[in-house]
Design a protein around this motif. Structure first.
Motif, PDB file in Angstrom:
ATOM      1  N   LEU A   1      45.017  43.904  24.403  1.00  0.00           N
ATOM      2  CA  LEU A   1      45.347  44.864  25.452  1.00  0.00           C
ATOM      3  C   LEU A   1      44.266  45.935  25.583  1.00  0.00           C
ATOM      4  CD1 LEU A   1      49.181  45.171  24.781  1.00  0.00           C
ATOM      5  CD2 LEU A   1      48.126  44.356  26.895  1.00  0.00           C
ATOM      6  N   VAL A   2      43.682  46.348  24.464  1.00  0.00           N
ATOM      7  CA  VAL A   2      42.573  47.308  24.509  1.00  0.00           C
ATOM      8  C   VAL A   2      41.420  46.721  25.313  1.00  0.00           C
ATOM      9  CG1 VAL A   2      40.779  48.419  23.113  1.00  0.00           C
ATOM     10  CG2 VAL A   2      43.180  48.547  22.404  1.00  0.00           C
ATOM     11  N   ALA A   3      41.200  45.415  25.169  1.00  0.00           N
ATOM     12  CA  ALA A   3      40.130  44.767  25.935  1.00  0.00           C
ATOM     13  C   ALA A   3      40.373  44.904  27.434  1.00  0.00           C
ATOM     14  CB  ALA A   3      40.026  43.296  25.544  1.00  0.00           C
ATOM     15  N   PHE A   4      41.608  44.693  27.872  1.00  0.00           N
ATOM     16  CA  PHE A   4      41.909  44.828  29.298  1.00  0.00           C
ATOM     17  C   PHE A   4      41.772  46.280  29.753  1.00  0.00           C
ATOM     18  CE2 PHE A   4      44.173  40.779  28.469  1.00  0.00           C
ATOM     19  CZ  PHE A   4      43.488  39.999  29.390  1.00  0.00           C
ATOM     20  N   TRP A   5      42.101  47.218  28.888  1.00  0.00           N
ATOM     21  CA  TRP A   5      41.922  48.636  29.216  1.00  0.00           C
ATOM     22  C   TRP A   5      40.433  48.966  29.384  1.00  0.00           C
ATOM     23  CZ3 TRP A   5      40.271  52.604  25.501  1.00  0.00           C
ATOM     24  CH2 TRP A   5      40.271  53.883  26.070  1.00  0.00           C
ATOM     25  N   LEU A   6      39.617  48.465  28.469  1.00  0.00           N
ATOM     26  CA  LEU A   6      38.181  48.697  28.559  1.00  0.00           C
ATOM     27  C   LEU A   6      37.576  48.043  29.796  1.00  0.00           C
ATOM     28  CD1 LEU A   6      37.163  48.196  24.813  1.00  0.00           C
ATOM     29  CD2 LEU A   6      37.347  50.358  26.058  1.00  0.00           C
ATOM     30  N   LEU A   7      38.220  46.979  30.265  1.00  0.00           N
ATOM     31  CA  LEU A   7      37.724  46.279  31.450  1.00  0.00           C
ATOM     32  C   LEU A   7      38.240  46.884  32.752  1.00  0.00           C
ATOM     33  CD1 LEU A   7      37.995  42.619  30.125  1.00  0.00           C
ATOM     34  CD2 LEU A   7      35.882  43.808  30.742  1.00  0.00           C
ATOM     35  N   GLY A   8      39.077  47.924  32.642  1.00  0.00           N
ATOM     36  CA  GLY A   8      39.483  48.640  33.845  1.00  0.00           C
ATOM     37  C   GLY A   8      40.961  48.780  34.108  1.00  0.00           C
ATOM     38  N   ALA A   9      41.833  48.156  33.298  1.00  0.00           N
ATOM     39  CA  ALA A   9      43.271  48.294  33.509  1.00  0.00           C
ATOM     40  C   ALA A   9      43.719  49.707  33.150  1.00  0.00           C
ATOM     41  CB  ALA A   9      44.038  47.271  32.671  1.00  0.00           C
TER      42      ALA A   9
ATOM     43  N   LEU B   1      43.810  33.297  29.537  1.00  0.00           N
ATOM     44  CA  LEU B   1      43.539  33.007  30.944  1.00  0.00           C
ATOM     45  C   LEU B   1      43.135  34.266  31.700  1.00  0.00           C
ATOM     46  CD1 LEU B   1      46.444  30.497  31.687  1.00  0.00           C
ATOM     47  CD2 LEU B   1      44.058  29.991  31.160  1.00  0.00           C
ATOM     48  N   GLY B   2      43.738  35.403  31.316  1.00  0.00           N
ATOM     49  CA  GLY B   2      43.411  36.664  31.974  1.00  0.00           C
ATOM     50  C   GLY B   2      41.957  37.029  31.801  1.00  0.00           C
ATOM     51  N   LEU B   3      41.429  36.884  30.599  1.00  0.00           N
ATOM     52  CA  LEU B   3      40.025  37.204  30.369  1.00  0.00           C
ATOM     53  C   LEU B   3      39.103  36.248  31.123  1.00  0.00           C
ATOM     54  CD1 LEU B   3      40.144  38.087  26.577  1.00  0.00           C
ATOM     55  CD2 LEU B   3      39.512  39.638  28.437  1.00  0.00           C
ATOM     56  N   LEU B   4      39.512  34.985  31.206  1.00  0.00           N
ATOM     57  CA  LEU B   4      38.709  34.031  31.978  1.00  0.00           C
ATOM     58  C   LEU B   4      38.665  34.417  33.456  1.00  0.00           C
ATOM     59  CD1 LEU B   4      39.839  30.633  30.395  1.00  0.00           C
ATOM     60  CD2 LEU B   4      37.654  31.809  30.064  1.00  0.00           C
TER      61      LEU B   4
ATOM     62  N   THR C   1      41.082  43.004  38.722  1.00  0.00           N
ATOM     63  CA  THR C   1      41.653  41.792  38.147  1.00  0.00           C
ATOM     64  C   THR C   1      42.259  42.075  36.784  1.00  0.00           C
ATOM     65  OG1 THR C   1      39.950  40.502  39.288  1.00  0.00           O
ATOM     66  CG2 THR C   1      41.171  39.400  37.544  1.00  0.00           C
ATOM     67  N   SER C   2      41.600  42.931  36.013  1.00  0.00           N
ATOM     68  CA  SER C   2      42.147  43.318  34.711  1.00  0.00           C
ATOM     69  C   SER C   2      43.485  44.034  34.880  1.00  0.00           C
ATOM     70  CB  SER C   2      41.154  44.227  33.980  1.00  0.00           C
ATOM     71  OG  SER C   2      41.614  44.548  32.689  1.00  0.00           O
ATOM     72  N   THR C   3      43.581  44.875  35.908  1.00  0.00           N
ATOM     73  CA  THR C   3      44.846  45.548  36.197  1.00  0.00           C
ATOM     74  C   THR C   3      45.928  44.537  36.570  1.00  0.00           C
ATOM     75  OG1 THR C   3      43.713  47.545  36.972  1.00  0.00           O
ATOM     76  CG2 THR C   3      45.980  47.220  37.719  1.00  0.00           C
ATOM     77  N   MET C   4      45.555  43.531  37.344  1.00  0.00           N
ATOM     78  CA  MET C   4      46.505  42.491  37.728  1.00  0.00           C
ATOM     79  C   MET C   4      47.020  41.732  36.507  1.00  0.00           C
ATOM     80  SD  MET C   4      45.838  39.127  40.117  1.00  0.00           S
ATOM     81  CE  MET C   4      44.802  38.421  38.810  1.00  0.00           C
TER      82      MET C   4
END
Length: 229
Positions: free
Chosen positions: A124-132, A179-182, A198-201
């Protein structure tokens, strides 16, 4: 010393006893194939005297690599997805190794559960760093932790149906992260600004599945515990 290791049929029987009676030999082909893969890899590691705890620790370290590599352009999200996959393999193999070598313990179960939660935080931290948005990421983590907490408390209260009964289970979260990271990586290749949206999605999908799964679990817990009173 490692004693005699279990063959596949012995392993499947023991695994079923530890997982609410679900027999992996009659599972869907994909599930059966994954479990057999984990068994064979665990069998080899057992021969090499690798311990289940060592595999669990390796899985956590792989999870911590996800946010570290996911933010590295241009292929960071793809590397993050690879580490999620490797961590998922380790998560299956540590249990398979424990069963195949007769090393299943209650302490090992606790370690494995803690490792799973720490790994999901890293994803989840990865998705936050990517913009979520941070609030969305925190909500996803909180709902997932609450899901597992409710499950644990229900089992201690007498619930025996401990198999996957919701859309918010651990395998679902692994798939969403992978799949989300892909998808985030593909979006970033198309246009860099698309990665954040996309990270937010993806984080939104995580929250929705976790919330709906928690509702399903609470309903299942209520039915199960009322039936035993």
């Amino acid at each position: 010393m490692v004693g005699r290791q279990l063959n596949w049929d012995e392993y499947a029987t023991t695994w079923a006893r530890l997982h609410g009676g679900f027999d992996p030999r009659v599972a869907a082909p994909v599930v059966r194939g994954w479990l057999r893969f984990a068994y064979h890899l665990g069998y080899v590691l057992g021969r090499l005297r690798v311990t289940p705890t060592a595999v669990t620790v390796a899985g956590v370290l792989l999870c911590f690599c996800v946010p570290l590599f996911a933010v590295r352009p241009p292929n960071g999200p793809f590397l993050g997805a690879l580490f999620v996959l490797l961590a998922a393999v380790a998560d299956s193999v540590d249990g398979a190794l424990a069963v195949a070598t007769g090393r299943t313990t209650r302490l090992g179960y606790v370690y494995d559960s803690v490792a799973d939660r720490l790994g999901e935080i890293a994803w989840l931290v990865a998705f936050w760093l990517l913009g979520a948005p941070g609030a969305l990421v925190v909500a996803g983590g909180a709902l997932s932790w609450l899901h597992e907490y409710v499950r644990a408390r229900a089992v201690s209260a007498g619930m025996r149906e401990i198999g996957a009964v919701t859309v918010g289970e651990r395998p679902t979260r692994v798939c969403v992260a992978l799949l989300g990271l892909l998808v985030v990586g593909l979006a970033g290749l198309i246009q860099l600004d698309l990665a954040a949206g996309t990270s937010t999605m993806v984080a939104t999908v995580w929250v929705l599945l976790a919330g709906f799964g928690l509702g399903q679990l609470l309903s299942a817990v209520r039915r199960s515990l009322l039936a035993t009173t």
